[in-house]
Design an enzyme around this catalytic site. Structure first.
Site, PDB file in Angstrom:
ATOM      1  N   TYR A 183     -14.016  32.294 -15.739  1.00 50.06           N
ATOM      2  CA  TYR A 183     -14.551  33.570 -17.340  1.00 50.06           C
ATOM      3  C   TYR A 183     -15.459  33.007 -17.693  1.00 50.06           C
ATOM      4  O   TYR A 183     -15.912  34.760 -18.468  1.00 50.06           O
ATOM      5  CB  TYR A 183     -12.717  32.524 -18.112  1.00 50.06           C
ATOM      6  N   SER A 240     -17.733  36.942 -25.293  1.00 46.64           N
ATOM      7  CA  SER A 240     -16.815  35.225 -26.035  1.00 46.64           C
ATOM      8  C   SER A 240     -17.696  34.594 -26.153  1.00 46.64           C
ATOM      9  O   SER A 240     -19.086  34.435 -26.049  1.00 46.64           O
ATOM     10  CB  SER A 240     -15.847  34.934 -24.985  1.00 46.64           C
ATOM     11  N   LYS A 249     -17.833  36.849 -18.415  1.00 49.96           N
ATOM     12  CA  LYS A 249     -18.789  37.336 -19.851  1.00 49.96           C
ATOM     13  C   LYS A 249     -19.870  37.225 -19.745  1.00 49.96           C
ATOM     14  O   LYS A 249     -20.405  38.003 -20.101  1.00 49.96           O
ATOM     15  CB  LYS A 249     -17.665  36.209 -20.638  1.00 49.96           C
TER      16      LYS A 249
END
Ligand code: UDP
Length: 356
Positions: free
Chosen positions: A158, A134, A162
């Site tokens: 989060y 991302s 990644k």
């Protein structure tokens, strides 16, 4: 003969289902591994419908949790039996706010799922992964357009997962030169397949802008809260790079094709975006135009952790993968609205009180 079998981990989700469609249309056979924790098996029925799949063996399903020790052996054994060329890895939790509240769960699930996949592919001699990373890995450190050499520094757990997974995959590729990895840094996926049969179906109150706008337009929510109009941008609202989910899906097919070529071993990183920055108010206007519905909004305070502006320099993906986003903001709004208006309650599960 080329091995055209591919694992799609998280293949029933929003992006995964669109990736499945494009892979099937390009002649790949798939085994989806999904636990449906944030997706519906109905999406795979819709994938079959869109691709007019007659040979059902071309889209297999293993319902299992890649992060669960209880499912580990079953998953590894199934991958060994399937003998895939590699995997598209989209399995993981993805809600930024939730990741701040429950970091342990995010680190455990996203990272364990990756290890299970690596082990299965390693034992199956299918050492190829296209990973759903991302743009959030860039954090707030770069001037846009940002390219892959931009400074990383995610601002929430989060985003950290990644970033860590990119590192894990890169280190794995260093440990054994047979591995081939593409880390795809997605910008903001929106829209839906033109059929209106698959699309984004968020659990509960949407965190992301487009699903929220779409639910306001359809009457499930009263108004959009715009998080701040005092950013240093032309209209004061946040600027992002929205990319049509079908363009994004095609980036996975192109990445897979790239990895399949001899010599492309090792770990690679590509931004997938349009390179166009769009503000929150621009997005609202475009959606109103496409849907013919009013999207009432109110400006409230900034959302913690948000950045003013980020959009992609995706020239590497163009140069190396031969990929380019072709769909416009109007296409994104039209297709998002088509999905939302045909499926006002998503795939139909009653998940919250505001379903129609
Ligand atoms: N946004 C907003 N209201 C919402 C959701 C998002 O104003 O209900 C804004 C947000 O501040 C950001 C943009 O829309 O500027 C995109 O947010 P999203 O959560 O979709 O993506 P991300 O911030 O992760 O790039």
């Amino acid at each position: 003969m080329k091995n055209n079998r591919v694992i799609v981990a998280g293949g029933a989700g929003y992006i995964g289902s669109h990736v499945c469609v494009d892979l099937i249309n390009n002649g790949y056979d798939l085994l989806v591994i999904d636990d449906f924790s944030n997706s519906s098996p109905e999406s795979l029925n819709r994938v079959r419908e869109i691709t007019q799949l007659t040979d059902q063996s071309r889209l297999g399903l293993l319902q299992a949790d890649l992060a669960s020790p209880a499912d580990y052996q079953k998953i590894v054994d199934t991958i060994k039996l399937y003998k895939p060329a590699g995997a598209i890895h989209l399995a993981g939790l993805k809600a930024v706010g939730e990741s701040v509240a429950e970091p342990g769960r995010y680190y455990r699930i996203n990272i364990n799922a990756t290890h299970t996949l690596i082990d299965g592919l390693d034992q199956a001699d299918g050492r190829m992964i296209v990973f759903s990373s991302s743009a959030t890995v860039y954090g707030d450190h770069n001037k846009s357009p940002v390219d892959e050499t931009g400074r990383t520094g995610p601002t929430n757990p989060y985003g950290q997962t990644k970033f860590f997974i990119e590192q894990i995959l890169t280190d794995t590729a260093i440990s054994n030169p047979h591995w081939k990895i593409c880390n795809l840094r997605y910008f903001n996926p929106v829209g839906a397949d033109v059929s209106g049969l698959i699309g984004e179906d968020p659990n509960g109150i949407p965190n992301n802008l487009f699903p929220y706008i779409a639910q306001v337009a359809i009457g499930r929510r009263e108004k959009l809260s715009v998080y701040g109009d005092d950013y240093p941008t032309p209209d004061g609202t946040g600027i992002r790079d929205y990319i049509h989910v079908c363009d994004l899906a095609n980036g996975h097919v192109k990445a897979l094709n790239f990895l399949e070529q001899d010599g492309n071993n090792g770990s690679h990183i590509f931004n997938l975006g349009t390179g166009v920055g769009v503000s929150v108010l621009d997005a609202v206007k475009a959606f109103e135009k496409a849907s013919g519905k009013k999207v009432p909004y109110e400006i409230i305070q900034r959302r913690e952790g948000d950045i003013a502006e980020i959009y992609a320099d995706a020239s590497q993906a163009n140069k190396i993968l031969g990929w380019q986003a072709t769909r416009t903001m109007d296409d994104m709004c039209r297709d998002h609205w088509h999905w939302q208006s045909q499926n006002p309650n998503g795939y139909g599960d009653i998940k919250d009180d505001n379903k129609l």
